[in-house]
Design a protein around this motif. Structure first.
Motif, PDB file in Angstrom:
ATOM      1  N   LEU A 129      43.429  46.729  28.792  1.00 21.44           N
ATOM      2  CA  LEU A 129      43.639  47.664  29.912  1.00 21.44           C
ATOM      3  C   LEU A 129      44.988  48.371  29.781  1.00 21.44           C
ATOM      4  O   LEU A 129      45.105  49.562  30.059  1.00 21.44           O
ATOM      5  N   ASN A 164      50.705  49.257  39.707  1.00 22.06           N
ATOM      6  CA  ASN A 164      49.378  48.651  39.615  1.00 22.06           C
ATOM      7  C   ASN A 164      49.296  47.565  38.550  1.00 22.06           C
ATOM      8  O   ASN A 164      48.456  46.666  38.628  1.00 22.06           O
ATOM      9  N   ILE A 168      46.719  44.433  38.199  1.00 18.65           N
ATOM     10  CA  ILE A 168      45.701  44.349  37.156  1.00 18.65           C
ATOM     11  C   ILE A 168      45.817  43.000  36.442  1.00 18.65           C
ATOM     12  O   ILE A 168      44.831  42.283  36.257  1.00 18.65           O
ATOM     13  N   PHE A 170      47.118  40.244  37.522  1.00 20.97           N
ATOM     14  CA  PHE A 170      46.670  39.159  38.408  1.00 20.97           C
ATOM     15  C   PHE A 170      45.151  39.120  38.493  1.00 20.97           C
ATOM     16  O   PHE A 170      44.543  38.054  38.389  1.00 20.97           O
ATOM     17  N   SER A 171      44.537  40.307  38.661  1.00 18.26           N
ATOM     18  CA  SER A 171      43.090  40.317  38.847  1.00 18.26           C
ATOM     19  C   SER A 171      42.384  39.809  37.594  1.00 18.26           C
ATOM     20  O   SER A 171      41.361  39.119  37.683  1.00 18.26           O
ATOM     21  N   VAL A 172      42.955  40.146  36.419  1.00 15.97           N
ATOM     22  CA  VAL A 172      42.318  39.679  35.184  1.00 15.97           C
ATOM     23  C   VAL A 172      42.458  38.166  35.052  1.00 15.97           C
ATOM     24  O   VAL A 172      41.510  37.470  34.652  1.00 15.97           O
ATOM     25  N   TRP A 174      42.649  36.091  37.520  1.00 15.86           N
ATOM     26  CA  TRP A 174      41.726  35.583  38.533  1.00 15.86           C
ATOM     27  C   TRP A 174      40.312  35.603  37.993  1.00 15.86           C
ATOM     28  O   TRP A 174      39.544  34.674  38.171  1.00 15.86           O
ATOM     29  N   TRP A 175      39.998  36.697  37.272  1.00 20.00           N
ATOM     30  CA  TRP A 175      38.662  36.900  36.724  1.00 20.00           C
ATOM     31  C   TRP A 175      38.337  35.835  35.675  1.00 20.00           C
ATOM     32  O   TRP A 175      37.220  35.325  35.623  1.00 20.00           O
ATOM     33  N   LEU A 178      37.218  32.782  37.199  1.00 16.50           N
ATOM     34  CA  LEU A 178      35.892  32.943  37.812  1.00 16.50           C
ATOM     35  C   LEU A 178      34.781  32.705  36.796  1.00 16.50           C
ATOM     36  O   LEU A 178      33.757  32.106  37.097  1.00 16.50           O
TER      37      LEU A 178
END
Lengths: 236, 185, 218
Positions: A129, A164, A168, A170-172, A174-175, A178
C-alpha cells in the motif's frame, strides 16, 4: 537552517557534504554486510536470516523517506519555498525504490520461510500500500502541468497520506489477526539476539546515508535543471 | 509575469474599462482583483464602509463575477439556475424582476441546453444583478450579445454604479457608458 | 447550504447524471464475481462482504472525477468560491451530495446483492450498517482526490491510484464487520469503521478546499 534554503548556498553545502556521505555509506554498508554474512545461522530460519539485513533496513528507510517527504511538503506548503518542493519531489522515487526493495527482499525471504513468493503478511501488505501511495504521489506530480500547482497538489496529497499512513498500518495489522491461518514468524521484536543487532544497526545507518546521498544528488540535479531551463528560455 | 508596475484606484460609482490586446493580462487582472490569484508583489485593497479588505478571500465575498464561462447547466432551467444562486446569496426576492430586466421573462422554464450563447450570457447578467455585490468584475461582458443585449449590459452597469457600486470590465469594444480607461500593453 | 446540496443531488439524479451509473456498475461487478469464482453459496457468502465492499468503493469512484471538474469547466466553481459559503463548506456539501447520489443508493441496494451471495440475515444487516457507516468516508476522501486532479485533463485515470490506498482501512473494517457475524467472533470492526469514517469526514473538507483553492488560481 533557513540560510541553506537559498538554492546557491544549498548547492555549495550539498556538494561539500556529499563525498563524505558517500564514503560513510560505502564503509557502513561494507561493514554491515561483512558482519552480517558472518552471523551464525538462526535455529529456525537457518542461513536465510541474513536476508533480514537487506530487508528490514529497506523497510525502515522507505518509511523514513515518506516522513521526510511529508515534512518537506509541509514546509513547501506553509512557507511557499521552492527548495522544499523540490526536496519533496526528489524523495518520492527514492522512497518508492526502497519500498520496492523491501518488497523484493521480503518476497525472497518469504520463499524459504513460508514456501511461497508472496504471503499476505501484515508487513508486506502495508508496504504494498505504501508503494501505491508513492506511485500516486509521483503520478500527480507528473500529471499537473503547472509546476507550482503540481508542487502544492502533491504536497497536500503527501500530508493526507502521512495522516492516513498510521491508520492504514493499524488496519492492516488488525486485518492479519482477523484472517490468521498460520502464525507468522515476525522478524525484529524483542527476540532478536545481540549478534544480529550490530549488523542490523550498521546496515540501517548505511541505508539511511545512502538515501540521504541520493536525495541530495537529486535535489542538486533539480536545481541545476531549473537553471538550465531558465538560461535556455532567456537565450532562445 | 503578465504585467508589472500597475497602479490604479476606482471610486464608488465609477466604471473602469480595462483594454488591451489578447494576452495583455486582462483576465488575470480581474482574477487578481477577485482574489483567485495573488499578485507576485503588491496589494489589492477594497475599502467598504471604512474597512479595508486585503485578503483575497474576504474581498471575493464582495465580488459579483461575470466570467468567460456562463455557468449555465444544460440540465437546469433558467429559473432553477437563478433561484439556486439567489438562495445561495440569501435573497430570492427579485427573481422574476431580474429575468424581466435582461429579457428572459419568457424563457424561465427552458433548460440551459436549449439556450443560445447570447441567452446564456443574459442568464449570467441576471445572476450578477441578483447577487447584489458592490464590486462587479466583468470579463468581456458584451461578447455574444446582440445590440439589445449590449444595451442591457450598459443599463445594468449604469444602475449598479448609480447605487454606489463599482464596475471593472475587461472589454474590446466600448461599453456604451461613460468609463475611465485602463490600457494594458 | 441546502441550495447547493439540492442542486448537486438533482444534477446527479437527472439524465446523464452519475447516480444510476454507479448503481448499475455496482450490480454489474457483483454479478461477474460468481461467474468468475463459481456459484457455491457457502463460498460466496464467505467472500460477499469483501467483494461487495470493493465493488461499492469502485462504483463510488466511478463518477468522482467530475465532482468539481464539471463546475470548474463551466465557470460555476468560480461563482461558488465567491459565494457566501466558504470553500470548506462547498467541499463538504459537494462530498455529501456525492454520498447521497452514490453511497446511499449503493447501501440500500446492498442487502439484495447480499441475499444473492447467500448471506444470512444478521450478516446482511452488518453489511448494510457497515456500508452506511463507511461510504461517507469514500465520498470524503474521494473528494480530496477529485480536488487534487481538478486541472488534470485525464484526472479520472490517476484519481483511483491516489484514492484507493487511502481507502484500504474502510474496506478492511467494512468487510471485517461482515466476517464478525459469519465467524461469531466479536472484533469491533464497526466501531473502528465508524471512527475512521468520522475522522475522514471531518478532516477531508479542509484538504479538499486547499486543493480546489490552488486550482482556482489559474
Amino acid at each position: 537552517m533557513l540560510r541553506y534554503a537559498n538554492p546557491t548556498k544549498f548547492l555549495a553545502l550539498s556538494r561539500a557534504l556529499r563525498p563524505w556521505l558517500a564514503g560513510a555509506t560505502v564503509l557502513l554498508l561494507g561493514a554491515g554486510l561483512a558482519l552480517g554474512l558472518r552471523v551464525p545461522p538462526d535455529y529456525q530460519q537457518g542461513e536465510t536470516v541474513k536476508l533480514m539485513f537487506l530487508h528490514v533496513p529497506a523497510a525502515w528507510t522507505a518509511m523514513m523517506a515518506y516522513g521526510l517527504m511529508a515534512a518537506a511538503s509541509l514546509v513547501g506548503l506553509v512557507w511557499r519555498h521552492p527548495l522544499a518542493d523540490q526536496a519533496a519531489k526528489a524523495a518520492a522515487p527514492l522512497g518508492a525504490l526502497f519500498t520496492a526493495l523491501g518488497l523484493l527482499t521480503g518476497s525472497l525471504w518469504g520463499r524459504p520461510m513460508w514456501g511461497a513468493w508472496w504471503v499476505w503478511d501484515g508487513r508486506l501488505t502495508s508496504f504494498l500500500l505504501l508503494l501505491f501511495l508513492y506511485l500516486g504521489y509521483i503520478a500527480l506530480w507528473n500529471a499537473v502541468e503547472d509546476e507550482t500547482r503540481a508542487a502544492r497538489a502533491a504536497a497536500i496529497l503527501a500530508l493526507v497520506g502521512a495522516v492516513n499512513l498510521p491508520v492504514i498500518e493499524f488496519s492492516v495489522q488488525w486485518w492479519t489477526t482477523l484472517h490468521q491461518g498460520e502464525s507468522i514468524v515476525r522478524a525484529g521484536g524483542p527476540l532478536i539476539a545481540g549478534v544480529y543487532l550490530w549488523p542490523l544497526f550498521l546496515m540501517a545507518l548505511g541505508y539511511t546515508l545512502l538515501f540521504v546521498s541520493l536525495w541530495l544528488m537529486r535535489i542538486e540535479t533539480a536545481i541545476l535543471e531549473r537553471r538550465a531551463r531558465t538560461v535556455m528560455l532567456e537565450g532562445g | 509575469m503578465v504585467f508589472r508596475d500597475l497602479s490604479f484606484a476606482v471610486e464608488a460609482g465609477a466604471v473602469l474599462s480595462v483594454e488591451g490586446p489578447n494576452g495583455a493580462g486582462k483576465t488575470s487582472l480581474l482574477r487578481m482583483l477577485a482574489g483567485f490569484l495573488a499578485p507576485a508583489s503588491g496589494t489589492v485593497r477594497l475599502r467598504i464602509d471604512g474597512t479595508a479588505l486585503e485578503d483575497g478571500e474576504e474581498r471575493g465575498k464582495q465580488v459579483g463575477w461575470l466570467g468567460h464561462h456562463d455557468a449555465v447547466k444544460p440540465q437546469m432551467t433558467v429559473r432553477e439556475t437563478l433561484a439556486f444562486f439567489a438562495m445561495l446569496h440569501r435573497g430570492a426576492g427579485a427573481l422574476e424582476g431580474a429575468m424581466e430586466q435582461v429579457g428572459l421573462a419568457r424563457l424561465g422554464d427552458l433548460p440551459g441546453q436549449y439556450l443560445s450563447a447570447g441567452q446564456k450570457k443574459r442568464v449570467a447578467l441576471a445572476r450578477l444583478w441578483l447577487c447584489g455585490r458592490p464590486l462587479w468584475l466583468l470579463d468581456e461582458p458584451l461578447a455574444a450579445l446582440d445590440p439589445a443585449g449590449k444595451r442591457v449590459v450598459a443599463d445594468l452597469i449604469a444602475a449598479h454604479c448609480a447605487a454606489g457600486g463599482i464596475a471593472v470590465a475587461a472589454t474590446h469594444e466600448p461599453l456604451g457608458i461613460e468609463a475611465r480607461r485602463l490600457v494594458l500593453a | 447550504m441546502s441550495a447547493l446540496l439540492l442542486r448537486d443531488v438533482r444534477l446527479a439524479a437527472r439524465a446523464g447524471g452519475s447516480a444510476m451509473l454507479a448503481l448499475a456498475f455496482f450490480a454489474g461487478v457483483a454479478t461477474l464475481v460468481p461467474l468468475g469464482v463459481g456459484a457455491e453459496l457457502p463460498r460466496l457468502a464467505r467472500i460477499a462482504g469483501g467483494v461487495l465492499w470493493v465493488a461499492a468503493v469502485l462504483a463510488a469512484l466511478l463518477a468522482l472525477d467530475r465532482l468539481f471538474q464539471a463546475d470548474f469547466e463551466d465557470g460555476s466553481l468560480d461563482l461558488l468560491a465567491l459565494s457566501p459559503l466558504s470553500l470548506e463548506a462547498v467541499a463538504a456539501i459537494k462530498a455529501s451530495a456525492h454520498w447521497l447520489a452514490t453511497g446511499l443508493p449503493l447501501t440500500l441496494l446492498s442487502p439484495l446483492l447480499g441475499v444473492m451471495f447467500g448471506l444470512p440475515p444478521r450478516a446482511l444487516l452488518a453489511l448494510f450498517v457497515s456500508l452506511l457507516l463507511g461510504t461517507p468516508a469514500v465520498s470524503a476522501l474521494g473528494a480530496v482526490g477529485a480536488g487534487l486532479t481538478l486541472s488534470v485533463r485525464r484526472g479520472g485515470l490517476i484519481l483511483p491510484l491516489i484514492v484507493l490506498p487511502l481507502l484500504a482501512p474502510a474496506v478492511i473494517f467494512g468487510a471485517g464487520a461482515v466476517l464478525e457475524v459469519l465467524d461469531g467472533i466479536p472484533n469491533g470492526a464497526l466501531g473502528l469503521l465508524g471512527a475512521f469514517s468520522f475522522c475522514a469526514c471531518v478532516l477531508s473538507p479542509f484538504a479538499t478546499a486547499a486543493a480546489v483553492r490552488l486550482n482556482l488560481g489559474s
